[in-house]
Write an enzyme that holds these catalytic residues in place. Structure first.
Site, PDB file in Angstrom:
ATOM      1  N   LYS A   1      32.327  44.212  38.398  1.00 56.27           N
ATOM      2  CA  LYS A   1      32.683  44.424  39.976  1.00 56.27           C
ATOM      3  C   LYS A   1      34.603  43.790  38.893  1.00 56.27           C
ATOM      4  O   LYS A   1      35.037  43.802  38.289  1.00 56.27           O
ATOM      5  CB  LYS A   1      33.090  42.608  39.600  1.00 56.27           C
TER       6      LYS A   1
ATOM      7  N   GLU B   1      32.875  40.150  36.131  1.00 53.97           N
ATOM      8  CA  GLU B   1      33.646  40.559  36.129  1.00 53.97           C
ATOM      9  C   GLU B   1      34.893  41.163  35.504  1.00 53.97           C
ATOM     10  O   GLU B   1      34.829  40.649  34.450  1.00 53.97           O
ATOM     11  CB  GLU B   1      34.506  39.729  37.133  1.00 53.97           C
TER      12      GLU B   1
ATOM     13  N   PHE C   1      34.618  40.441  52.182  1.00 56.19           N
ATOM     14  CA  PHE C   1      34.559  39.019  51.788  1.00 56.19           C
ATOM     15  C   PHE C   1      34.362  38.395  53.225  1.00 56.19           C
ATOM     16  O   PHE C   1      35.630  37.789  54.165  1.00 56.19           O
ATOM     17  CB  PHE C   1      36.287  38.169  51.399  1.00 56.19           C
TER      18      PHE C   1
ATOM     19  N   THR D   1      35.304  44.561  44.807  1.00 60.09           N
ATOM     20  CA  THR D   1      35.415  43.155  45.599  1.00 60.09           C
ATOM     21  C   THR D   1      36.531  42.901  45.804  1.00 60.09           C
ATOM     22  O   THR D   1      37.362  44.386  46.130  1.00 60.09           O
ATOM     23  CB  THR D   1      35.041  42.090  44.604  1.00 60.09           C
TER      24      THR D   1
ATOM     25  N   ASP E   1      25.236  33.579  44.539  1.00 59.15           N
ATOM     26  CA  ASP E   1      26.349  33.805  44.827  1.00 59.15           C
ATOM     27  C   ASP E   1      27.200  33.028  43.071  1.00 59.15           C
ATOM     28  O   ASP E   1      27.790  31.702  43.644  1.00 59.15           O
ATOM     29  CB  ASP E   1      27.476  33.814  45.742  1.00 59.15           C
TER      30      ASP E   1
END
Length: 321
Positions: free
Chosen positions: A135, A99, A181, A159, A20
């Site tokens: 993403k 993203e 998450f 996400t 990450d």
């Protein structure tokens, strides 16, 4: 004498380990299968020597462009995002998660267009689409964008997953991967004085375990990737999950610990009984009835959008220098 085996090495036998981070040196050192890039990481890259050549090249390109300054800044941001991602793609055997602009999270057509553009930009830099994950925030509009993109062979990482119906809608849309998450779910409950007594009572851990079990039971191909970890205990509690995306700090801790790491998640029997698919009304009702999920989804999008604006502001400053 038996050589001690680190928990990180043991974890790699049970789950695909993803970094990450977009930290080039950390990825070289820790050797994850996949990695990620986003506006926050690209902003940090502006000050890292390893990216200096890329940064100067793209800023020089931007200074040569005429027309609307805002459009030039946006284009430079995209070029830097893909440039950083292309460099990272050379370090990992798997994929780079990239993203889409958070301010497009409620616009299906614009999300699809930006995803296609990123894939084309990667291809121009020699990175094939099977090395890229797009993403997208898991709003209803984002999920519909992923449905279109997956049909075109562009794999998506949906996400900011906080709710079971939200996760289910992603799998039904054929998303390649979802990122529930863990830590942000825990944060919400702790902020309200509901600190779990044990790791097995951690609401983030419970949620990911339930999503994983539900996906396996229904035979979904969608990958479950636990994300946003606050501790190695949360990571260990999800050992066996398809993928786990972990910060360099926690990866280092797992690598330094040679204790036992038992499997916690494993696929069970498949039961593909017909169930009514999630529609827009059911999705909206599920989020409306779940204050944690609705607040965390909206807050996550807002934070991602702020990070993107900060990156654009810094680029504008550098272009004007």
């Amino acid at each position: 004498m038996t050589t001690p085996v680190s928990k990180l090495a043991q974890l790699r036998e049970l789950s695909v380990v993803v970094a990450d981070t977009g930290d080039y040196e950390a990825i070289k050192r820790l050797q994850p299968v996949d990695c990620t890039t986003n506006p926050t990481l690209v902003k940090k890259a502006l000050d890292l020597p390893v990216y200096a050549g890329l940064i100067e090249r793209e800023l020089a390109w931007g200074r040569q462009q005429a027309g609307d300054c805002g459009a030039v800044v946006d284009e430079v941001a995209d070029r830097l995002t893909v440039g950083v991602g292309a460099m990272l793609a050379g370090l990992v055997p798997g994929r780079v998660s990239t993203e889409v602009d958070a301010d497009l999270s409620h616009d299906t057509a614009a999300t699809v267009a930006k995803a296609r553009r990123f894939v084309a930009m990667y291809a121009e830099r020699g990175v094939p689409r099977d090395k890229v994950l797009i993403k997208i925030a898991a709003t209803w509009e984002g999920i519909q964008a992923a449905r279109q993109l997956q049909a075109e062979g562009i794999d998506c990482n949906l996400t900011l997953i906080f709710n079971p119906t939200q996760a289910l809608a992603c799998a039904e849309a054929g998303a390649f991967l979802i990122s529930p998450f863990v830590g942000r779910i825990l944060d919400w409950y702790v902020a309200r004085g509901q600190t779990p007594a044990s790791i097995d009572e951690d609401p983030g851990v419970i949620f990911v375990r339930a999503v994983y079990a539900g996906f396996k039971r229904r035979g979904f191909a969608t990958v479950v990737m636990g994300a946003s970890f606050r501790s190695t205990a949360q990571v260990e509690a999800l050992a066996g999950c398809d993928r786990l995306t972990i910060s360099p700090e926690l990866l280092e801790k797992l690598d330094a610990d040679c204790g036992p790491l038992p499997r916690k998640l494993a696929p069970g029997e498949v039961d593909k009984r017909e169930e009514a698919p999630v529609d827009a009304a059911r999705f909206a009702a599920a989020l409306a009835a779940d204050p944690m999920a609705s607040e965390k989804l909206a807050g996550g999008i807002a934070t991602f959008a702020q990070d993107l604006q900060a990156l654009r502001a810094l680029i504008a400053e550098r272009l004007a220098a």
